[in-house]
Write an enzyme that holds these catalytic residues in place. Structure first.
Site, mmCIF file in Angstrom:
data_model
loop_
_atom_site.group_PDB
_atom_site.id
_atom_site.type_symbol
_atom_site.label_atom_id
_atom_site.label_comp_id
_atom_site.label_asym_id
_atom_site.label_seq_id
_atom_site.Cartn_x
_atom_site.Cartn_y
_atom_site.Cartn_z
ATOM 1 N N CYS A 1 -7.823 -9.486 9.579
ATOM 2 C CA CYS A 1 -6.850 -8.731 8.801
ATOM 3 C C CYS A 1 -6.793 -7.316 9.333
ATOM 4 O O CYS A 1 -7.719 -6.855 9.984
ATOM 5 C CB CYS A 1 -7.209 -8.733 7.312
ATOM 6 S SG CYS A 1 -8.746 -7.889 6.923
ATOM 7 N N ASP B 1 10.094 -7.407 -2.965
ATOM 8 C CA ASP B 1 8.866 -7.912 -2.339
ATOM 9 C C ASP B 1 8.752 -9.386 -2.695
ATOM 10 O O ASP B 1 9.311 -9.814 -3.716
ATOM 11 C CB ASP B 1 7.620 -7.153 -2.816
ATOM 12 C CG ASP B 1 6.486 -7.189 -1.790
ATOM 13 O OD1 ASP B 1 5.977 -6.124 -1.416
ATOM 14 O OD2 ASP B 1 6.111 -8.306 -1.357
ATOM 15 N N GLY C 1 0.798 -1.223 0.000
ATOM 16 C CA GLY C 1 0.000 0.000 0.000
ATOM 17 C C GLY C 1 0.826 1.267 0.000
ATOM 18 O O GLY C 1 0.491 2.232 -0.685
ATOM 19 N N CYS D 1 26.063 -0.107 14.470
ATOM 20 C CA CYS D 1 25.502 1.185 14.909
ATOM 21 C C CYS D 1 26.516 1.894 15.806
ATOM 22 O O CYS D 1 26.770 3.093 15.639
ATOM 23 C CB CYS D 1 24.172 0.986 15.635
ATOM 24 S SG CYS D 1 23.481 2.517 16.320
ATOM 25 N N LYS E 1 3.996 -8.921 -6.827
ATOM 26 C CA LYS E 1 3.879 -7.469 -6.703
ATOM 27 C C LYS E 1 4.978 -6.743 -7.459
ATOM 28 O O LYS E 1 4.726 -5.728 -8.108
ATOM 29 C CB LYS E 1 3.874 -7.057 -5.227
ATOM 30 C CG LYS E 1 2.527 -7.324 -4.551
ATOM 31 C CD LYS E 1 2.455 -6.820 -3.116
ATOM 32 C CE LYS E 1 1.047 -7.088 -2.566
ATOM 33 N NZ LYS E 1 0.942 -6.816 -1.115
#
Lengths: 391, 391
Positions: B241, B95, B74, B299, B118
């Site tokens: 969902c 994806d 989305g 990091c 996708k």
């Protein structure tokens, strides 16, 4: 069957298949009733889940709603796309422009649609995305005298139930005249509408919710908004064009449809005015009261009718408890924090990124001066009042 | 020519035409150099106008940029659409999911693409919209051991110049593991990336800019963000969902790409963290300092390297002049007003709509408890610190 007959039959078969490819693309069947079932084939499962999440009470009411969208460009087309995917009952599209390759830097339209009318291209795509939505197209300029009457009549009777008005009008146009036409129509009919706009330099925009009689209409005060002040056609004649970005237009369309959904489905708080300054990610909110001396007689009538209507408790509290922010405030414009948890900063800072963007058409020089102001410049409310009075 | 020959010739003609309709749709030719010319046929005129408007100095630099998008759902698909229309040089899509009709309530994908991967569906549409953009597709899950190495190698060498890294990584995934994988890779390579997310109830979202060593990474502190904490696949197995809306996802994608453009083309101010609460149209901003005790050794290394690098003047001022907002602040997290013109309200109000959304996977009970909190609930920084320490 002879060889010729076989060939003829094969030819017909291919002709039919080709016709199918040319006229329709494979989509899905219509769905009679929205279902919350969680299966891959259900296009509404993620929307119906808003009920289980406690956000919306009865999502399926969206199917009873009819929305008119005036202007199917960078903001209007994405607005229509979002509402179509949300499964709105009916969309009525108005535009008189054609798709061009120059539109491809914004979402929705595709290069193969260049040359088609925007409403026809949009209706085709939207029907394909969601055949459950009733799409109506109007390919004319609503500001001409005849077309205005047709426009007025269409939104007056365009609801899902025969003879009822649309539930909301969304303005996604790029010029002053079209906004004034929508304002005039909605004041006459007492229809709520959202104004929207994106600045010429592509890095700011806004939406404004106008409820005739309750909030300032578009004629109440020169709009305190950021938006294009010359339409694209005029600019192009002069060999220049406004800048635009898919990001800014997508965000403005998102703000517009999100507030449309909140209003139509009664959840959250609908913003009266929401701005967007892309350079510093600043989103000002405010409310604007109607001008008791507005030039539009229907606005004055709506103001009187609004006053005589019984008020919801919340509105009475927020509008009467807070006085005008500035002492010299003859326009009655008021900056109101939209929630108690999130009060707006003091006026001089809250107006960052706002400027007087629309000018009456005869004031071209002033408009040019105003639009050359750097984005994000500090403009005080007093300055804006002074500018408004000078018009 | 005999009747049979005529029919055969006609048959071949139709076959060719049909093949053309099946395999390619008519798009436009590639464009060698971006032009600012104001003609209907120029897809870049409105973007190049950003130069004339004084917003961007050299827009055409966008063609030198390569962006990796992880997650093409989305948010990711709209992100890719916007960057493609902006004419970015290269997009690398990751994806492993398929398009379903259940995705149709969000922008970009169309019903005919159901069943396609996708990345393949997206690459097809994006190539069609703008053939000038180089699109690369990777159809696998980056969190598996082998795929992670391929992912790391791809972003390390995926720049427009051979052997150089991508200019930016955009995370548009819906689960904790994938975010951690991107974090690990970007910490190791010292690559800047944007985190993004949308809440399970569809009415809030955020973006977060992570610059290894300079800002908090995803492992520095349980993220102070609003986002889905269980991925869609897990939810679906349980017959439920997450809710989603094209509006919220379109706005988050818009915020993400707008800040990507500001970063890549060096204009405006890039936000470190920008949230969105749809129910009240609230957009919180903040900055997060890295945790000197972060579990990710890369990091820690990046933090040391960042300290030894010469600083831009502005950063030194804003980061050293302001002390921690709270006295008990062992995580070093700091809320910083992003601009002097627009200071954030005090911490307790600025956090409206924020909650601790991601939990380590083994803490399922706590996650469920956290996600059942009503949206927009007030959470103080102290509460969040306490929650973080308890993990």
């Amino acid at each position: 069957m002879s060889a010729i007959e076989q060939l003829k039959s094969k030819l017909d078969e291919l002709k039919n298949e080709l016709e199918l490819h040319k006229t329709t693309k494979a989509s899905r069947d219509k769905i009679e009733k929205m279902s919350a079932e969680v299966v891959d084939s259900n296009p509404y499962s993620r929307l119906m889940a808003l009920q289980r999440m406690g956000i919306v009470k009865d999502y399926e009411r969206i199917r009873d709603k009819s929305v008119a969208i005036v202007g199917v460009g960078g903001v209007g087309s994405v607005t229509a796309d979002m509402l179509t995917r949300c499964g709105v009952g009916k969309l009525i599209l108005f535009d008189y422009d054609k798709v061009e390759l120059a539109n491809m830097n914004r979402l929705f339209f595709t290069p193969d649609q260049a040359g088609l009318s925007k409403v026809a291209a949009a209706a085709n795509t939207l029907n394909f995305i969601n055949p459950d939505v009733e799409i109506h197209s109007h390919n004319y300029n609503i500001t001409t005298v005849d077309s205005f009457d047709t426009f007025l009549d269409t939104i007056r009777t365009g609801g899902r139930q025969p003879g009822t008005p649309v539930d909301l009008v969304l303005s996604c146009v790029d010029n002053f005249e079209a906004r004034m036409a929508i304002n005039t129509a909605c004041n006459e009919l007492g229809l709520n509408w959202f104004e929207s706009g994106v600045s010429e330099n592509a890095v700011s925009g806004h939406i404004q919710f106008i409820r005739p009689g309750d909030t300032a209409c578009f004629a109440c005060a020169p709009p305190l908004v950021v938006a294009e002040n010359i339409d694209e056609k005029t600019l192009k004649r002069e060999g220049v064009c406004a800048a635009s970005l898919p990001t800014t237009m997508g965000i403005v369309a998102g703000m517009l449809v999100q507030n449309t959904l909140k209003y139509l489905l009664n959840f959250g708080e609908v913003s009266d005015y929401l701005g967007y300054n892309a350079l510093i990610d600043f989103f000002p909110k405010m409310s604007l009261k109607p001008n008791p001396n507005c030039d539009d007689r229907h606005c004055i009538r709506q103001q009187q009718e609004f006053k005589s209507r019984p008020k919801e408790e919340k509105e009475v509290v927020s509008q009467e408890a807070e006085g005008p922010v500035h002492e010299e405030n003859e326009w009655g414009i008021e900056l109101v924090g939209a929630t108690e948890e999130e009060p707006l900063p003091p006026p001089t800072t809250s107006e960052t990124g706002l400027k007087l963007a629309y000018e009456a058409p005869e004031k071209d020089d002033q408009a040019a001066a105003a639009s050359s102001q750097p984005p994000g410049a500090d403009v005080s409310l007093e300055d804006l009042m002074a500018q408004m009075k000078s018009i």
